[in-house]
Design a protein around this motif. Structure first.
Motif, PDB file in Angstrom:
ATOM      1  N   ARG A 156       4.341   2.571  27.808  1.00  0.00           N
ATOM      2  CA  ARG A 156       5.515   1.438  28.222  1.00  0.00           C
ATOM      3  C   ARG A 156       4.708   0.436  28.955  1.00  0.00           C
ATOM      4  O   ARG A 156       3.855   0.691  29.802  1.00  0.00           O
ATOM      5  CB  ARG A 156       6.749   2.100  28.869  1.00  0.00           C
ATOM      6  CG  ARG A 156       7.634   3.047  28.053  1.00  0.00           C
ATOM      7  CD  ARG A 156       8.462   3.552  28.876  1.00  0.00           C
ATOM      8  NE  ARG A 156       7.610   4.661  29.784  1.00  0.00           N
ATOM      9  CZ  ARG A 156       7.003   5.739  29.635  1.00  0.00           C
ATOM     10  NH1 ARG A 156       7.236   6.254  28.333  1.00  0.00           N
ATOM     11  NH2 ARG A 156       6.223   6.534  30.336  1.00  0.00           N
ATOM     12  N   ARG A 206       3.095  -4.294  34.396  1.00  0.00           N
ATOM     13  CA  ARG A 206       3.147  -2.471  34.473  1.00  0.00           C
ATOM     14  C   ARG A 206       2.973  -1.995  33.371  1.00  0.00           C
ATOM     15  O   ARG A 206       3.602  -2.134  32.409  1.00  0.00           O
ATOM     16  CB  ARG A 206       4.523  -2.152  35.467  1.00  0.00           C
ATOM     17  CG  ARG A 206       4.187  -0.666  35.517  1.00  0.00           C
ATOM     18  CD  ARG A 206       5.626  -0.378  36.289  1.00  0.00           C
ATOM     19  NE  ARG A 206       5.691   1.216  36.290  1.00  0.00           N
ATOM     20  CZ  ARG A 206       5.241   1.575  37.584  1.00  0.00           C
ATOM     21  NH1 ARG A 206       4.573   1.238  38.440  1.00  0.00           N
ATOM     22  NH2 ARG A 206       5.286   3.239  37.790  1.00  0.00           N
ATOM     23  N   ASN A 219       7.234  -0.476  23.922  1.00  0.00           N
ATOM     24  CA  ASN A 219       7.724   1.021  24.089  1.00  0.00           C
ATOM     25  C   ASN A 219       7.289   1.683  22.948  1.00  0.00           C
ATOM     26  O   ASN A 219       8.147   1.606  22.018  1.00  0.00           O
ATOM     27  CB  ASN A 219       9.233   0.981  24.573  1.00  0.00           C
ATOM     28  CG  ASN A 219       9.604   2.464  24.888  1.00  0.00           C
ATOM     29  OD1 ASN A 219       8.898   3.434  24.592  1.00  0.00           O
ATOM     30  ND2 ASN A 219      10.533   2.457  25.834  1.00  0.00           N
ATOM     31  N   SER A 221       5.649  -3.219  30.790  1.00  0.00           N
ATOM     32  CA  SER A 221       6.838  -4.309  31.438  1.00  0.00           C
ATOM     33  C   SER A 221       6.168  -5.531  31.935  1.00  0.00           C
ATOM     34  O   SER A 221       5.252  -5.532  32.658  1.00  0.00           O
ATOM     35  CB  SER A 221       8.023  -3.722  32.134  1.00  0.00           C
ATOM     36  OG  SER A 221       7.371  -3.370  33.357  1.00  0.00           O
ATOM     37  N   GLY A 267       9.459  -6.328  35.149  1.00  0.00           N
ATOM     38  CA  GLY A 267      10.665  -5.450  34.826  1.00  0.00           C
ATOM     39  C   GLY A 267      11.245  -5.455  33.608  1.00  0.00           C
ATOM     40  O   GLY A 267      11.936  -4.640  33.112  1.00  0.00           O
ATOM     41  N   ASP A 268      10.842  -6.486  32.734  1.00  0.00           N
ATOM     42  CA  ASP A 268      11.150  -6.772  31.375  1.00  0.00           C
ATOM     43  C   ASP A 268      10.449  -5.981  30.438  1.00  0.00           C
ATOM     44  O   ASP A 268       9.211  -6.429  30.290  1.00  0.00           O
ATOM     45  CB  ASP A 268      11.457  -8.056  31.190  1.00  0.00           C
ATOM     46  CG  ASP A 268      11.795  -8.416  29.532  1.00  0.00           C
ATOM     47  OD1 ASP A 268      12.807  -7.799  29.007  1.00  0.00           O
ATOM     48  OD2 ASP A 268      11.425  -9.543  29.068  1.00  0.00           O
ATOM     49  N   GLU A 269      11.123  -4.877  29.886  1.00  0.00           N
ATOM     50  CA  GLU A 269      10.025  -4.070  29.061  1.00  0.00           C
ATOM     51  C   GLU A 269       9.709  -4.764  27.622  1.00  0.00           C
ATOM     52  O   GLU A 269      10.589  -5.401  27.217  1.00  0.00           O
ATOM     53  CB  GLU A 269      10.771  -2.867  28.559  1.00  0.00           C
ATOM     54  CG  GLU A 269      10.154  -1.660  27.783  1.00  0.00           C
ATOM     55  CD  GLU A 269      10.857  -0.383  27.591  1.00  0.00           C
ATOM     56  OE1 GLU A 269      10.724   0.499  28.371  1.00  0.00           O
ATOM     57  OE2 GLU A 269      11.643  -0.493  26.550  1.00  0.00           O
ATOM     58  N   ARG A 270       8.371  -4.844  27.437  1.00  0.00           N
ATOM     59  CA  ARG A 270       7.999  -5.560  26.222  1.00  0.00           C
ATOM     60  C   ARG A 270       7.391  -4.583  25.074  1.00  0.00           C
ATOM     61  O   ARG A 270       7.482  -4.935  23.909  1.00  0.00           O
ATOM     62  CB  ARG A 270       6.766  -6.713  26.532  1.00  0.00           C
ATOM     63  CG  ARG A 270       7.197  -7.626  27.674  1.00  0.00           C
ATOM     64  CD  ARG A 270       7.949  -8.424  27.156  1.00  0.00           C
ATOM     65  NE  ARG A 270       8.469  -9.877  28.016  1.00  0.00           N
ATOM     66  CZ  ARG A 270       7.696 -10.668  28.595  1.00  0.00           C
ATOM     67  NH1 ARG A 270       6.604 -10.781  28.067  1.00  0.00           N
ATOM     68  NH2 ARG A 270       8.056 -11.628  29.588  1.00  0.00           N
ATOM     69  N   GLU A 276      -0.570  -1.409  37.642  1.00  0.00           N
ATOM     70  CA  GLU A 276       0.321  -2.559  37.816  1.00  0.00           C
ATOM     71  C   GLU A 276      -0.528  -3.876  38.324  1.00  0.00           C
ATOM     72  O   GLU A 276      -1.172  -3.701  39.275  1.00  0.00           O
ATOM     73  CB  GLU A 276       1.445  -2.389  38.738  1.00  0.00           C
ATOM     74  CG  GLU A 276       2.610  -3.406  38.925  1.00  0.00           C
ATOM     75  CD  GLU A 276       3.729  -2.838  39.739  1.00  0.00           C
ATOM     76  OE1 GLU A 276       4.496  -2.142  39.223  1.00  0.00           O
ATOM     77  OE2 GLU A 276       4.082  -3.364  40.880  1.00  0.00           O
TER      78      GLU A 276
END
Length: 286
Positions: A205, A267, A215, A207, A210-213, A277
């Protein structure tokens, strides 16, 4: 076993065994020293002593983690090796190769798991790519697919940072667009092969703020890591400490134009291997 390179303040780098939220200094174990790359050929023999070592113990948050392998002879990456990523690349106008497509990342791009990523002034197309990193454990050539796992020392998390306009437009090869300084964060430590049941089935994963890009799972590779090693060793001798970035899944910034900017926090995490990170910063002016 999880093995890290770290230092405290301005002290020289040490090798540590990561136990939970602490790192145990194992540098004093005979044969360990301060270079993880130099240690790898003897790792199998030294592993019992490293596992039993009871050296100084530090909180992980109190040390600076360094790239586990800071000086590989080779840092190789494979392009468009996940099915969905190949399709998004095609949509972005990138030609899809018919065979394994390899490029170099110059080793000077390597940086630590929590160090900054520099956005170069000459580009506004700074992109991220989470990848499973494979570290070679012994000198090898002409390795069969069935034997390829035996030459792997372990795994780490890699962000194959890419400068897209230099990658696809400014140079006829991928090397320049993949090799800007600080564009090879990796870590947070080396997880030895014995710790991972199946590296071909790990969740990964990434991100941004904090926005998951991204996965995905490593089972979506077009060419798995054993096929990659077999292919490469038809051509070249792989050496202890060589790093292979095994491809990124769908979700990169290029198709949507969501490129990285100063202040962004990236991250990247892979099951069983930990997370890195990195904060993007503007290129310092001379």
């Amino acid at each position: 076993m999880r093995l890290a390179r770290f230092h405290i303040g301005t002290e020289p780098a040490r090798i540590g065994r990561v136990d939970g939220d602490t790192v145990v200094d194992v540098s004093a174990v005979p044969g360990v020293g301060s270079s993880l790359r130099a240690l790898l050929p003897a790792l199998v023999d030294l592993e019992p002593a490293i596992a039993a070592a009871d050296g100084p113990r530090f909180d992980l948050h109190a040390v600076r983690l360094l790239p586990p392998i800071d000086d590989p002879q080779k840092y190789l990456g494979i392009g468009m090796n996940y099915r969905e990523h190949a399709e998004e690349a095609r949509a972005a106008g990138i030609t899809i190769p018919e065979n394994q497509f390899w490029f170099n990342k110059q080793v000077s791009c390597i940086t630590g798991p929590f160090d900054p990523i520099i956005k170069p002034e000459i580009s506004d197309q700074l992109d991220y790519e989470i990848e499973l990193g494979v570290v070679i454990g012994r000198r090898c050539r002409h390795v069969a697919v069935e034997q390829a796992r035996s030459v792997i020392a372990g795994y780490l998390v890699v962000n194959d940072v890419s400068v897209r306009d230099w990658l696809q437009k400014r140079s006829p090869t991928f090397t320049l667009g993949k090799s800007f300084d600080t564009h090879g964060p990796m870590g947070p430590w080396l997880t030895t092969d014995s710790e991972i049941d199946d590296p071909l089935d790990l969740g990964m994963r990434l991100s941004v703020n904090g926005d998951e890009r991204q996965n995905w799972r490593t089972d979506d590779m077009i060419y798995d890591i054993y096929e990659q090693i077999a292919y490469l060793t038809q051509v070249m001798t792989l050496m202890p400490g060589d790093v292979i970035a095994t491809g990124t899944p769908a979700g990169i910034g290029a198709p949507t134009g969501r490129f990285l900017q100063p202040g962004d926090v990236v991250r990247a995490e892979i099951d069983g291997l930990g997370a890195i990170e990195n904060t993007v910063i503007a290129e310092p002016r001379p």
